[in-house]
Design an enzyme around this catalytic site. Sequence first.
Site, PDB file in Angstrom:
ATOM      1  N   ARG A  96       0.817  -1.213   0.000  1.00  0.00           N
ATOM      2  CA  ARG A  96       0.000   0.000   0.000  1.00  0.00           C
ATOM      3  C   ARG A  96       0.851   1.264   0.000  1.00  0.00           C
ATOM      4  O   ARG A  96       0.555   2.228  -0.722  1.00  0.00           O
ATOM      5  CB  ARG A  96      -0.956  -0.011   1.192  1.00  0.00           C
ATOM      6  CG  ARG A  96      -1.808   1.240   1.359  1.00  0.00           C
ATOM      7  CD  ARG A  96      -2.388   1.810   0.074  1.00  0.00           C
ATOM      8  NE  ARG A  96      -3.067   0.808  -0.729  1.00  0.00           N
ATOM      9  CZ  ARG A  96      -3.351   0.954  -2.012  1.00  0.00           C
ATOM     10  NH1 ARG A  96      -2.954   2.046  -2.663  1.00  0.00           N
ATOM     11  NH2 ARG A  96      -3.988   0.014  -2.677  1.00  0.00           N
ATOM     12  N   LYS A 131       1.440  25.136  -4.815  1.00  0.00           N
ATOM     13  CA  LYS A 131       0.231  24.485  -4.284  1.00  0.00           C
ATOM     14  C   LYS A 131       0.442  22.974  -4.279  1.00  0.00           C
ATOM     15  O   LYS A 131      -0.151  22.218  -5.039  1.00  0.00           O
ATOM     16  CB  LYS A 131      -0.986  24.876  -5.127  1.00  0.00           C
ATOM     17  CG  LYS A 131      -1.269  26.376  -5.081  1.00  0.00           C
ATOM     18  CD  LYS A 131      -2.365  26.774  -6.056  1.00  0.00           C
ATOM     19  CE  LYS A 131      -2.572  28.286  -6.048  1.00  0.00           C
ATOM     20  NZ  LYS A 131      -3.575  28.720  -7.037  1.00  0.00           N
ATOM     21  N   LYS A 163       3.436  39.711  -5.181  1.00  0.00           N
ATOM     22  CA  LYS A 163       2.048  39.554  -5.597  1.00  0.00           C
ATOM     23  C   LYS A 163       1.200  40.716  -5.094  1.00  0.00           C
ATOM     24  O   LYS A 163       1.699  41.639  -4.424  1.00  0.00           O
ATOM     25  CB  LYS A 163       1.516  38.207  -5.104  1.00  0.00           C
ATOM     26  CG  LYS A 163       2.383  37.027  -5.566  1.00  0.00           C
ATOM     27  CD  LYS A 163       1.751  35.700  -5.272  1.00  0.00           C
ATOM     28  CE  LYS A 163       0.652  35.404  -6.244  1.00  0.00           C
ATOM     29  NZ  LYS A 163       0.099  34.037  -6.067  1.00  0.00           N
ATOM     30  N   GLU A 195       3.584  40.576  -9.976  1.00  0.00           N
ATOM     31  CA  GLU A 195       2.242  40.207 -10.423  1.00  0.00           C
ATOM     32  C   GLU A 195       1.485  41.438 -10.911  1.00  0.00           C
ATOM     33  O   GLU A 195       1.413  42.457 -10.226  1.00  0.00           O
ATOM     34  CB  GLU A 195       1.468  39.547  -9.292  1.00  0.00           C
ATOM     35  CG  GLU A 195       0.046  39.152  -9.680  1.00  0.00           C
ATOM     36  CD  GLU A 195      -0.740  38.565  -8.518  1.00  0.00           C
ATOM     37  OE1 GLU A 195      -0.700  37.338  -8.357  1.00  0.00           O
ATOM     38  OE2 GLU A 195      -1.381  39.326  -7.775  1.00  0.00           O
TER      39      GLU A 195
END
Length: 285
Positions: A96, A131, A163, A195
């Site tokens: 597993r 992320k 940003k 950004e």
Amino acid sequence: MDAAASALIDAALAEDIGPGDVTSEYFVPEDRQVRALLVAREEGCLAGVEVAAEVFRRVDPAIDVQVLLTDGSRVSAGAHVLIADGPARGILTAERTALNFLQRLSGVATATRRYVDAVAETSARILDTRKTTPGWRLLEKAAVLAGGGTNHRMGLYDRAMVKDNHLVAEHDPASLQDAIRRLKETHPEVEVELEADELEQVEAFLALEGVDHILLDNMSLEELRKAVALRGDHPRPLLEASGGVTLETVQGIAETGVDFVSVGAITHSVMALDLALDFVELEVS
């Protein structure tokens, strides 16, 4: 084996095995030898093969692992990825955890490959983001590379990315230029990315020195084309499109002429690739 990956393997095995695998200990004869074939159940792109192989070896060094396909390999249903020969108990104990690593990372590679294929007729490259699953970043970013993608920054330390929330505190062009200058003096190897939410910001950022990348956040296709036109024939700064990118929209975004398209979904919203371990009992001599 990278130290971070090695630590993850140890933590995952400790989490799963705890004080012992009671099922294998009581229901599988100690001398039972088996062959296990790790098989793809669907089409995809592999990543994490060596990590999975290391899981088997770490559970029981007596397990002989033969890696048949490496990271980046495209597979179809029925393809054999690796073979594990040895004690049934050890192979069952490792199963597993090995699959968890391989399925998750192959899911990242497969998702990345789909986006890379979608922009293949353009010059744009697919970027990942931060992320990622906490603790898994190096593995997931390696999976992005296996899928043909390109890594963005690894963390907060290897690229300054200013940003909108940073710009709330400091948005005056003169102050931005001073901050860029100070950073470059102290850390000349660190690139700077700003950004932009509007074309007016793009124009302002193009006038600054030391800007390596401009992130074009949630801009329409027309705005992206205008941003590319504003840069003109200059090679820098590089332009990155971001925000709500999907497989349906990525080609159109890439065709605007941007250098990169960043896609958070390739790490934060992927489906695990369907892989399984098929057992073949061996005769004991």
